[in-house]
Scaffold this active site. Sequence first.
Site, PDB file in Angstrom:
ATOM      1  N   PRO A   2       0.792  -1.198   0.097  1.00 38.67           N
ATOM      2  CA  PRO A   2      -0.126   0.127   0.131  1.00 38.67           C
ATOM      3  C   PRO A   2       0.838   1.133  -0.034  1.00 38.67           C
ATOM      4  CG  PRO A   2      -0.675  -1.396   1.648  1.00 38.67           C
ATOM      5  CD  PRO A   2       0.662  -1.778   1.263  1.00 38.67           C
ATOM      6  N   GLU A   3       0.662   1.898  -0.987  1.00 36.76           N
ATOM      7  CA  GLU A   3       1.168   3.530  -0.903  1.00 36.76           C
ATOM      8  C   GLU A   3      -0.078   4.313  -0.386  1.00 36.76           C
ATOM      9  OE1 GLU A   3       3.767   4.496  -4.019  1.00 36.76           O
ATOM     10  OE2 GLU A   3       4.252   2.348  -4.501  1.00 36.76           O
ATOM     11  N   HIS A  90      -2.465 -14.870   9.375  1.00 37.63           N
ATOM     12  CA  HIS A  90      -2.155 -13.478   9.388  1.00 37.63           C
ATOM     13  C   HIS A  90      -3.113 -12.535   9.457  1.00 37.63           C
ATOM     14  CE1 HIS A  90       1.487 -15.074   7.982  1.00 37.63           C
ATOM     15  NE2 HIS A  90       1.125 -15.607   6.875  1.00 37.63           N
ATOM     16  N   ARG A 109       3.433 -10.170   6.161  1.00 37.38           N
ATOM     17  CA  ARG A 109       4.906  -9.536   6.437  1.00 37.38           C
ATOM     18  C   ARG A 109       5.029  -8.903   7.601  1.00 37.38           C
ATOM     19  NH1 ARG A 109       7.680  -7.525   1.028  1.00 37.38           N
ATOM     20  NH2 ARG A 109       9.495  -7.625   2.064  1.00 37.38           N
ATOM     21  N   LYS A 151      21.311  19.060  -3.249  1.00 43.06           N
ATOM     22  CA  LYS A 151      21.499  17.533  -2.982  1.00 43.06           C
ATOM     23  C   LYS A 151      21.734  16.890  -3.863  1.00 43.06           C
ATOM     24  CE  LYS A 151      18.265  16.249   0.709  1.00 43.06           C
ATOM     25  NZ  LYS A 151      17.068  17.005   0.975  1.00 43.06           N
TER      26      LYS A 151
END
Length: 270
Positions: A2-3, A90, A109, A151
């Site tokens: 998921p973003e 899970h 995970r 940067k």
Amino acid sequence: MPELPEVETTLRGVLPHVIGKKVREVMVRDKRMRWPVPDEIHEIEGCRIESGERRAKYMLFGTAKGTLLLHLGMSGNLRVLPADTPFKKHDHMAITMEDGRQLRLHDPRRFGAALWIEGDPAEHALLKDLGPEPLGEEFTVETLHAACAGKTAAIKQVIMDAHVVVGVGNIYASEALFMAGIDPRQPAGKVSKPRLTKLVQAIRKVLAASIKMGGTTLRDFVNESGEPGYFKQTLRVYDREGEPCRVCEAPVKRIVQGQRATYFCPKCQK
DNA sequence: AAAACTACCTGAGTGC
DNA sequence: TGCACTCAGGTAGTTT
């Protein structure tokens, strides 16, 4: 998985089932998440959920007593199910509402998190140093330009840095850079302001478009109802190594930056 | 200060 | 079948 768009999709789906409703019980089936699920999580029992917001990829559910923070990590999902649905492997946590519906946090995970915050969530260690929301007004070309100044790090790494802007994960970083025509390897300090303007627009556009389609399901993302997102078919470069660029037909390239895969079109992105 | 790297964890897929 | 290996959407924390 998921973003930002996937978290936003999940949150929007969950909200109607929790806002204004009381939590009856929290069951922690496995407290081994990114951090152990604290016993204080049970503080939410009996509380009415007054608000549900997203900050970066965190979901925050506010009550009069404190705030429940949930994160889906790489493989998590949050579903709304009848409380008598059999548990799956899970399914680490179950939050039963007063009407018998249950929120299930499923995360193979276990990179996700469930925490209880007392006091102002904005002051919490996980949230206080976060950069601006990409879809909010505070994320502008000025803020991005300032963050990039001087940067040498690659532009892709900079837009994935949560101190610069939150919610841009590995998929959408590649996609936004493609849309903006910027080579992901460009040192951030060398990208011109006009091109950063395009990048800001691209980040907003790709995230908004994905939210509209319910997010991206690469492998296993599902929303609160168990349905996948449909943005994958719209991806221009991510996970398309060797396939033709949708604009110029040059083969999409895959490289590794900061131990993560980056996809880009060597012809369209300079 | 910034960049580079490590760690956390399971499951799917590949090659032998 | 099975083993060894690689890879995956995130991010805090440590080292250089």
